[in-house]
Design a protein around this motif. Structure first.
Motif, PDB file in Angstrom:
ATOM      1  N   ARG A  62       0.834  -1.206   0.000  1.00  0.00           N
ATOM      2  CA  ARG A  62       0.000   0.000   0.000  1.00  0.00           C
ATOM      3  C   ARG A  62       0.867   1.254   0.000  1.00  0.00           C
ATOM      4  NH1 ARG A  62      -1.718   3.510   3.692  1.00  0.00           N
ATOM      5  NH2 ARG A  62      -0.840   2.303   5.423  1.00  0.00           N
ATOM      6  N   ALA A  63       1.938   1.261   0.810  1.00  0.00           N
ATOM      7  CA  ALA A  63       2.821   2.425   0.861  1.00  0.00           C
ATOM      8  C   ALA A  63       3.484   2.670  -0.487  1.00  0.00           C
ATOM      9  CB  ALA A  63       3.882   2.227   1.941  1.00  0.00           C
ATOM     10  N   ALA A  64       3.796   1.600  -1.193  1.00  0.00           N
ATOM     11  CA  ALA A  64       4.468   1.746  -2.484  1.00  0.00           C
ATOM     12  C   ALA A  64       3.585   2.418  -3.524  1.00  0.00           C
ATOM     13  CB  ALA A  64       4.934   0.380  -2.989  1.00  0.00           C
ATOM     14  N   THR A  65       2.266   2.332  -3.360  1.00  0.00           N
ATOM     15  CA  THR A  65       1.394   3.024  -4.313  1.00  0.00           C
ATOM     16  C   THR A  65       1.456   4.539  -4.121  1.00  0.00           C
ATOM     17  OG1 THR A  65      -0.552   2.928  -2.847  1.00  0.00           O
ATOM     18  CG2 THR A  65      -0.187   1.063  -4.336  1.00  0.00           C
ATOM     19  N   ALA A 100       8.348  -3.866  -3.854  1.00  0.00           N
ATOM     20  CA  ALA A 100       7.740  -2.534  -3.832  1.00  0.00           C
ATOM     21  C   ALA A 100       8.663  -1.451  -4.363  1.00  0.00           C
ATOM     22  CB  ALA A 100       7.315  -2.190  -2.404  1.00  0.00           C
ATOM     23  N   TRP A 101       9.954  -1.542  -4.052  1.00  0.00           N
ATOM     24  CA  TRP A 101      10.911  -0.503  -4.420  1.00  0.00           C
ATOM     25  C   TRP A 101      12.229  -1.130  -4.857  1.00  0.00           C
ATOM     26  CZ3 TRP A 101       8.700  -0.096   0.673  1.00  0.00           C
ATOM     27  CH2 TRP A 101       7.634   0.811   0.766  1.00  0.00           C
ATOM     28  N   GLY A 102      13.057  -0.328  -5.487  1.00  0.00           N
ATOM     29  CA  GLY A 102      14.399  -0.785  -5.791  1.00  0.00           C
ATOM     30  C   GLY A 102      15.261  -0.774  -4.539  1.00  0.00           C
ATOM     31  N   PHE A 103      16.271  -1.604  -4.512  1.00  0.00           N
ATOM     32  CA  PHE A 103      17.228  -1.643  -3.407  1.00  0.00           C
ATOM     33  C   PHE A 103      18.518  -0.955  -3.831  1.00  0.00           C
ATOM     34  CE2 PHE A 103      15.960  -5.562  -0.640  1.00  0.00           C
ATOM     35  CZ  PHE A 103      14.712  -4.992  -0.409  1.00  0.00           C
TER      36      PHE A 103
END
Length: 393
Positions: A62-65, A100-103
């Motif tokens: 949800r945060a990634a949206t 969700a995100w890149g590292f």
């Protein structure tokens, strides 16, 4: 702002990039509640780890949206006692964050652990799940004081646990509490020397504080918590701390944190440098730049209610607060001055009277302004709260 309305002035949306982007995951469960602890921690007989893993995954997605396309600099599994999590739960959290995100290539993934929860096979499981840094909550290397602090391990067990951690993880941090009841500078010097000989690259050294709502707070209010250090003894203990850590090559890069070069906590640097972070789990706090505005995000504190909200309503949040430019600048100042490197003056432009106030404190040799940065001196750091009161008056 307290009423939750959007401020007229908004923070420059690129400002958070000075600190980077991180994820904090709060595990709210402990084997026992320590009498000095005011963190959101609870003792539970049974924990459905699969259910909790799914809730964490959902909140991260949800945060990634809201903040897509970012690169995570760090993940921190805090608590509570996160080393009570199953390795499969940890792997699920890290996997959700990766989706969700890149590292970042050098991402730091830290887990807090207590010596009583140390077991070599379990630690290998956390390492295989992706954890590459451990923060070990030793708190004391004196058995009597460990009992007084409500800890469930001995000093010998703590040293053994540290050895397992050091053999398992790339980086290990050791946490100690000083300025304890009856503690003398001589006793602290011997104890800190022993900790430094363990060869940790990072030490978090906190003076004991008595917080309201804790067992220690209740005892203190009733006059039953005796022989706490007075102001002079606390200053002597501070001086011992700075002298020994600097001599060992672990100077203070932050008020309570000491590290060898390159061993600083990348996660906490995101906080202190005013970056953005997502906070997931009961009682976790986040700071995100949304629509150009610095936004504080809070979550439901009670574990059962947080879990029910995530599953039933699709969000564990309990509230949001949008900061004005002045509020955001004040926060950057309060966090940035904790660091030995200080804070860039250009990021404090919303505080027009700051320069004059800083000049007065510089005359007292409490702060220095150079190379476009404001920082405390060796004399100013132990009285940081007083310095901030003057700067923000």
């Amino acid at each position: 702002m307290a009423d939750g309305t959007r401020p007229v002035a908004e923070v420059r949306r690129e400002d958070w990039e000075a600190g980077g982007f991180a994820l904090y995951v709060h595990w709210p469960f402990c084997a026992a509640k320590c009498p000095y602890c005011d963190f959101n921690s609870h003792v539970a007989q049974r924990i459905d780890q699969g259910r909790w893993a799914r809730a964490y995954e959902a909140e991260i997605a949800r945060a990634a949206t809201e903040v897509p396309g970012r690169v995570l600099r760090s993940i921190f599994l805090g608590g509570g006692t996160p080393s009570l999590m199953e390795p499969e739960t940890v792997a699920a959290v890290i996997g959700a964050a990766r989706a969700a995100w890149g590292f970042a290539n050098d991402i730091e993934i830290t887990m807090e652990a207590n010596p009583t929860s140390v077991e070599a096979g379990r630690f290998r499981g956390y390492r295989d799940a992706g954890v590459n840094r451990l923060s070990l909550g030793v708190q004391a290397l004196d058995d009597r004081d460990l009992r007084a602090l409500g800890r469930m391990h001995s000093a010998e067990e703590a040293v053994a646990a540290f050895g397992i951690a050091r053999d398992t993880f790339e980086r290990v941090s050791l946490d100690l509490i000083y300025a304890r009841q009856g503690q003398t500078p001589e006793a602290w010097e011997a104890e800190l020397g022993a900790a430094l000989r363990l060869a940790a690259g990072h030490l978090s050294l906190y003076q004991l504080t008595i917080e309201e709502g804790t067992a220690f707070g209740d005892r203190f209010a009733a006059g039953k918590l005796r022989d706490l250090p007075d102001e002079d003894r606390a200053a002597d203990l501070w001086d011992v701390t700075q002298r020994l850590t600097e001599a060992a090559g672990l100077p203070a890069y932050e008020v309570s944190n000491h590290a060898a070069p390159g061993q600083e906590s990348r996660h906490n640097l995101v906080y202190w440098r005013g970056g953005d972070w997502v906070g997931v789990g009961p009682g976790a706090h986040g700071r995100l730049t949304l629509g150009g505005a610095r936004t504080g995000i809070e979550t439901e504190r009670a574990p059962g209610l947080w879990l029910a909200r995530v599953e039933g309503e699709g969000s564990g949040e309990s509230g949001r607060e949008w900061l004005t430019e002045v509020e955001a600048a004040e926060e950057r100042l309060m966090m940035g001055l904790r660091l030995a490197e200080g804070v860039e003056l250009a990021r404090l432009w919303a505080l027009p009277d700051l320069g004059q106030r800083a000049k007065a404190l510089a005359g007292m040799r409490l702060v220095v302004v150079e190379d476009g940065r404001l920082r405390t001196t060796a004399s100013g750091r132990p009285v940081l709260n007083a310095v901030l009161r003057d700067l923000l008056a």
